[in-house]
Scaffold this active site. Structure first.
Site, mmCIF file in Angstrom:
data_model
loop_
_atom_site.group_PDB
_atom_site.id
_atom_site.type_symbol
_atom_site.label_atom_id
_atom_site.label_comp_id
_atom_site.label_asym_id
_atom_site.label_seq_id
_atom_site.Cartn_x
_atom_site.Cartn_y
_atom_site.Cartn_z
ATOM 1 N N GLY A 96 0.784 -1.278 -0.017
ATOM 2 C CA GLY A 96 -0.063 0.036 0.032
ATOM 3 C C GLY A 96 0.867 1.294 0.056
ATOM 4 N N LEU A 156 -5.882 -9.992 6.521
ATOM 5 C CA LEU A 156 -6.955 -9.188 7.336
ATOM 6 C C LEU A 156 -8.123 -9.414 7.425
ATOM 7 C CD1 LEU A 156 -4.002 -7.507 7.405
ATOM 8 C CD2 LEU A 156 -5.662 -5.319 7.879
ATOM 9 N N TYR A 178 -9.056 -1.904 4.241
ATOM 10 C CA TYR A 178 -9.894 -1.802 3.074
ATOM 11 C C TYR A 178 -10.436 -0.379 2.889
ATOM 12 C CZ TYR A 178 -13.921 -3.523 0.248
ATOM 13 O OH TYR A 178 -14.809 -3.897 -0.674
ATOM 14 N N TYR A 202 -17.625 2.427 4.581
ATOM 15 C CA TYR A 202 -16.220 2.528 4.984
ATOM 16 C C TYR A 202 -15.955 3.149 5.972
ATOM 17 C CZ TYR A 202 -11.477 4.622 4.393
ATOM 18 O OH TYR A 202 -10.273 5.059 4.840
#
Length: 283
Positions: free
Chosen positions: A11, A34, A58, A122
């Site tokens: 990432g 995860l 995420y 989210y």
């Protein structure tokens, strides 16, 4: 710091942490999934590091609306399990969260103790993750940040440079305001926090960290084009003209006073970070 365990390897933030702390141990999806919170906790207990940083998440905001179960595992349950493992070992746990925990109302910068109100899955799963971390009762710190960009992965800077080279005119949202934040500065701040927390068990809590000055996505785009030698016409549009599955907060301004006070970490000028990212992308 050889005794640092990092969740995340590919990432934006994890890649920048690796540049600054190459001796740390990084766990990618092949080693730490995860969606398996218990497995993540077991990794911590087996490694027994001096501190843990969770730079994995995420982050597919729109996809989360139709994939809530996976988002919850990754953003809420896994961080909670990590924090409990760190509490068991008596070591600091540092975690990255988001401005999306707020509802985006008003125009004032949000402080850490301001009321939350996520607009979508989210943001809700990230908020639930924060709460699970706090409930673990160990030594922890949560960094809420916003509008992350780097030379890696998918992000607004790379998208705008691609579109700006292809088109003469672009419409960009102008009523969402926030602080673009270079991933390199986030990485540096996370390392400062982890080291300070190892030295002082009293340090921790929720902190805000975002680039300055605050701007709109349209303003951010114009700066990207100017620094990239691109000249498409940018037309400002409201969020309502660009519907997405997940609602975005209009006000993503973050009050970053506390992280400066407690860790000596100042807000970075995102324009300087943008210059470095464009230089890297152009190399």
């Amino acid at each position: 710091m050889t005794d640092l365990l990092i969740f995340g390897r590919t990432g934006q933030v994890a890649l920048e942490v690796a540049r600054l702390a190459p001796a740390a141990r990084f766990l990618g999806r092949d080693e730490a999934d995860l969606t398996d919170p218990a497995g993540c906790a077991a990794r911590i207990l087996a490694a027994r590091p001096a501190a843990v940083i969770n730079a994995a998440a995420y982050t597919a905001v729109d996809r989360a609306e139709s994939d809530a179960a996976t988002a919850r595992l990754v953003n809420a349950e896994a961080p909670g399990a990590m924090a409990r493992a760190c509490a068991e070992l008596g070591i600091p746990f540092v975690h990255v969260s988001t401005d999306y925990v707020f509802d985006g109302s008003g125009e004032a910068p949000r402080a850490e103790d301001d009321p939350t109100g996520p607009l979508g899955v989210y943001g809700q799963t990230k908020l639930d993750g924060e709460r699970a971390i706090a409930a673990a009762s160990g030594q922890w710190a949560v960094m809420r940040t916003s509008w992350v960009f780097s030379a890696h992965g998918a992000n607004f800077v790379k998208t705008m440079r691609r579109l700006g080279a292809e088109r003469d005119r672009l419409t960009v949202v102008a009523d969402q305001i926030g602080g673009p934040t270079p991933a390199a500065d986030i990485a540096a701040a996370l390392l400062v926090m982890a080291r300070a927390m190892i030295a002082d068990p009293a340090k921790g809590g929720i902190y805000h960290f975002a680039g300055a000055p605050d701007t709109s996505w349209a303003g951010f785009a114009r700066e990207i084009f100017a620094r990239s030698g691109l000249s498409p016409q940018v037309e400002d549009i409201p969020t309502s003209a660009y519907p997405t599955p997940a609602r975005r907060p209009l006000n993503s301004r973050l009050d970053c006073t506390a992280i400066s006070r407690d860790f000596g970490i100042a807000r970075p000028d995102w324009r300087e970070g943008l210059g470095r990212v464009i230089q890297e992308l152009s190399a």
